[in-house]
Design an enzyme around this catalytic site. Structure first.
Site, short mmCIF file in Angstrom:
data_model
loop_
_atom_site.label_atom_id
_atom_site.label_comp_id
_atom_site.label_asym_id
_atom_site.label_seq_id
_atom_site.Cartn_x
_atom_site.Cartn_y
_atom_site.Cartn_z
N ILE A 40 28.00 5.50 26.17
CA ILE A 40 27.00 5.64 25.11
C ILE A 40 27.45 6.67 24.07
O ILE A 40 27.24 6.48 22.87
CB ILE A 40 25.63 5.99 25.72
CG1 ILE A 40 25.13 4.78 26.53
CG2 ILE A 40 24.63 6.40 24.65
CD1 ILE A 40 23.97 5.08 27.46
N ALA A 43 29.79 4.93 21.73
CA ALA A 43 29.06 4.05 20.81
C ALA A 43 28.34 4.84 19.72
O ALA A 43 28.41 4.50 18.53
CB ALA A 43 28.07 3.19 21.59
N GLU A 44 27.66 5.91 20.10
CA GLU A 44 26.93 6.72 19.12
C GLU A 44 27.89 7.40 18.15
O GLU A 44 27.61 7.52 16.96
CB GLU A 44 26.06 7.75 19.84
CG GLU A 44 25.04 8.43 18.92
CD GLU A 44 25.60 9.62 18.16
OE1 GLU A 44 25.10 9.91 17.06
OE2 GLU A 44 26.56 10.25 18.66
N THR A 45 29.04 7.80 18.64
CA THR A 45 30.04 8.45 17.78
C THR A 45 30.54 7.50 16.70
O THR A 45 30.58 7.87 15.52
CB THR A 45 31.21 8.98 18.64
OG1 THR A 45 30.71 9.97 19.54
CG2 THR A 45 32.30 9.58 17.77
N SER A 48 27.72 6.86 14.11
CA SER A 48 27.48 8.00 13.22
C SER A 48 28.60 8.18 12.22
O SER A 48 28.36 8.45 11.04
CB SER A 48 27.31 9.29 14.05
OG SER A 48 26.13 9.23 14.80
#
Length: 119
Positions: A40, A43-45, A48
């Site tokens: 996760i 994915a968030e990196t 963003s």
């Protein structure tokens, strides 16, 4: 977090980053499989960073994550590349597929990124 997990940005296509992360002691859970939290974070990196590339005058912050962890991995690399689903004035929504080197889907994530004017 990026350095601690060993996330590497390997390409940019039309301003959208593609990143990889090695499955090793930094990213594995106690039984030797890729940790869901590390997946996760990858994915968030990328979501963003993609938002930062899309709206360069805005700061991007992961706001909401929905993740389906579909399969396990014990070694090698996993890759992530975001797909823009919604581009609003103050938020972006990205779909991120995390996959192995062989193209096996490990996770499907939807990331909402909030945008704020940089101070």
């Amino acid at each position: 977090m990026i350095q601690n997990l060993g996330i590497e940005f390997i390409s940019y296509r039309n301003g959208v980053p593609r990143a990889r992360m090695k499955v090793d002691s930094r990213t594995q859970q106690p039984h030797g499989y890729l940790h869901g939290g590390a997946t996760i974070a990858l994915a968030e990196t990328v979501a963003s960073v993609a938002s930062s590339c899309t709206d360069r005058d805005m700061a991007a912050f992961g706001y909401h994550v929905d993740a389906s962890l579909l399969s396990s991995v014990r070694e090698g690399y996993v890759y992530a590349e975001p797909l823009l689903v919604h581009r609003g004035r103050t938020s972006h929504i990205w779909d991120v597929r995390v996959e192995t080197e062989m193209g096996k889907t490990v996770a499907l994530c939807r990331i909402t990124v909030k945008l704020a004017a940089e101070a």
